[in-house]
Design a protein around this motif. Structure first.
Motif, PDB file in Angstrom:
ATOM      1  N   THR A   1       0.661  -1.525   0.319  1.00  0.00           N
ATOM      2  CA  THR A   1       0.368  -0.378   0.441  1.00  0.00           C
ATOM      3  C   THR A   1       0.931   1.235  -0.036  1.00  0.00           C
ATOM      4  OG1 THR A   1      -1.216  -1.043   1.206  1.00  0.00           O
ATOM      5  CG2 THR A   1      -2.313   1.047   0.734  1.00  0.00           C
ATOM      6  N   CYS A   2       1.753   1.605   0.692  1.00  0.00           N
ATOM      7  CA  CYS A   2       2.922   1.982   1.087  1.00  0.00           C
ATOM      8  C   CYS A   2       3.476   2.765  -0.827  1.00  0.00           C
ATOM      9  CB  CYS A   2       3.555   2.418   1.905  1.00  0.00           C
ATOM     10  SG  CYS A   2       3.625   2.336   3.824  1.00  0.00           S
ATOM     11  N   LEU A   3       3.821   1.562  -0.832  1.00  0.00           N
ATOM     12  CA  LEU A   3       4.806   1.808  -2.522  1.00  0.00           C
ATOM     13  C   LEU A   3       3.969   1.919  -3.528  1.00  0.00           C
ATOM     14  CD1 LEU A   3       7.291  -1.175  -1.829  1.00  0.00           C
ATOM     15  CD2 LEU A   3       7.129   1.583  -2.309  1.00  0.00           C
ATOM     16  N   SER A   4       2.617   1.283  -3.386  1.00  0.00           N
ATOM     17  CA  SER A   4       1.250   2.149  -4.610  1.00  0.00           C
ATOM     18  C   SER A   4       1.642   3.291  -4.105  1.00  0.00           C
ATOM     19  CB  SER A   4       0.061   1.229  -4.178  1.00  0.00           C
ATOM     20  OG  SER A   4       0.517  -0.119  -4.572  1.00  0.00           O
ATOM     21  N   GLY A   5       1.109   3.777  -3.530  1.00  0.00           N
ATOM     22  CA  GLY A   5       0.709   5.381  -3.405  1.00  0.00           C
ATOM     23  C   GLY A   5       2.283   6.249  -3.283  1.00  0.00           C
TER      24      GLY A   5
ATOM     25  N   GLY B   1       3.606  10.122  -9.600  1.00  0.00           N
ATOM     26  CA  GLY B   1       2.598  10.181 -10.855  1.00  0.00           C
ATOM     27  C   GLY B   1       3.286   9.321 -12.285  1.00  0.00           C
ATOM     28  N   ASN B   2       3.702   7.421 -11.705  1.00  0.00           N
ATOM     29  CA  ASN B   2       2.962   6.619 -11.935  1.00  0.00           C
ATOM     30  C   ASN B   2       2.039   5.873 -12.647  1.00  0.00           C
ATOM     31  OD1 ASN B   2       6.109   7.351 -12.193  1.00  0.00           O
ATOM     32  ND2 ASN B   2       6.986   6.929 -10.627  1.00  0.00           N
TER      33      ASN B   2
ATOM     34  N   MET C   1       0.551   4.968 -15.004  1.00  0.00           N
ATOM     35  CA  MET C   1       0.931   3.314 -16.019  1.00  0.00           C
ATOM     36  C   MET C   1       1.773   2.499 -15.486  1.00  0.00           C
ATOM     37  SD  MET C   1      -0.454   2.457 -18.974  1.00  0.00           S
ATOM     38  CE  MET C   1      -0.525   4.137 -19.989  1.00  0.00           C
ATOM     39  N   GLN C   2       1.649   2.315 -14.942  1.00  0.00           N
ATOM     40  CA  GLN C   2       2.872   1.397 -14.265  1.00  0.00           C
ATOM     41  C   GLN C   2       1.957   0.762 -13.218  1.00  0.00           C
ATOM     42  OE1 GLN C   2       5.307  -0.683 -15.021  1.00  0.00           O
ATOM     43  NE2 GLN C   2       5.255  -1.693 -12.629  1.00  0.00           N
ATOM     44  N   LEU C   3       1.395   1.468 -12.304  1.00  0.00           N
ATOM     45  CA  LEU C   3       0.452   1.030 -11.328  1.00  0.00           C
ATOM     46  C   LEU C   3      -0.404   0.778 -11.504  1.00  0.00           C
ATOM     47  CD1 LEU C   3       0.265   1.252  -8.139  1.00  0.00           C
ATOM     48  CD2 LEU C   3      -1.179   3.503  -8.152  1.00  0.00           C
ATOM     49  N   SER C   4      -1.057   1.028 -12.594  1.00  0.00           N
ATOM     50  CA  SER C   4      -2.490   0.438 -13.559  1.00  0.00           C
ATOM     51  C   SER C   4      -2.231  -0.901 -13.698  1.00  0.00           C
ATOM     52  CB  SER C   4      -3.317   1.894 -14.003  1.00  0.00           C
ATOM     53  OG  SER C   4      -2.266   1.968 -15.127  1.00  0.00           O
TER      54      SER C   4
ATOM     55  N   ILE D   1      12.444  -0.014 -13.851  1.00  0.00           N
ATOM     56  CA  ILE D   1      12.114   0.687 -15.212  1.00  0.00           C
ATOM     57  C   ILE D   1      11.825   1.860 -13.998  1.00  0.00           C
ATOM     58  CG2 ILE D   1       9.862   1.285 -15.355  1.00  0.00           C
ATOM     59  CD1 ILE D   1       8.856  -1.674 -15.583  1.00  0.00           C
ATOM     60  N   GLY D   2      11.574   2.450 -12.777  1.00  0.00           N
ATOM     61  CA  GLY D   2      11.241   3.749 -12.437  1.00  0.00           C
ATOM     62  C   GLY D   2      12.613   4.698 -12.050  1.00  0.00           C
TER      63      GLY D   2
END
Length: 83
Positions: A5-9, A15-16, A18-21, A69-70
């Motif tokens: 949850t923290c890393l998704s936030g 602003g990532n 696309m990667q998250l989705s 990637i990031g």
């Protein structure tokens, strides 16, 4: 799970989206496939295993983003030092 949850936030705040989705879509597809197969073999334990599959795939997506990637990946940081 708190770690995910923290890393998704963090991905959202960077602003990532696309990667998250994309990692969430892949994890959802994996969870749906495992929900169709694992409960038939293991019963209620298979449902919990499917939850584990979902979180493992999300973790893999976050790991891939953070390390490969990031913008904070080691490759990008090494390139910045050499320039």
């Amino acid at each position: 799970m708190f770690y995910l949850t923290c890393l998704s936030g963090w991905n959202q705040s960077c602003g990532n989206f696309m990667q998250l989705s994309l990692s969430t879509v892949v994890a959802t597809i994996g969870a749906l496939i495992s929900l169709n197969t694992l409960p038939k073999m293991f019963g209620l334990t298979g449902v919990w295993m499917s939850f584990g599959v979902f979180n493992s795939l999300r973790l893999a997506g976050v790991w891939l983003h953070q390390t490969k990637i990031g913008p904070l990946a080691n490759l990008d940081m090494a390139k910045g030092k050499s320039q």
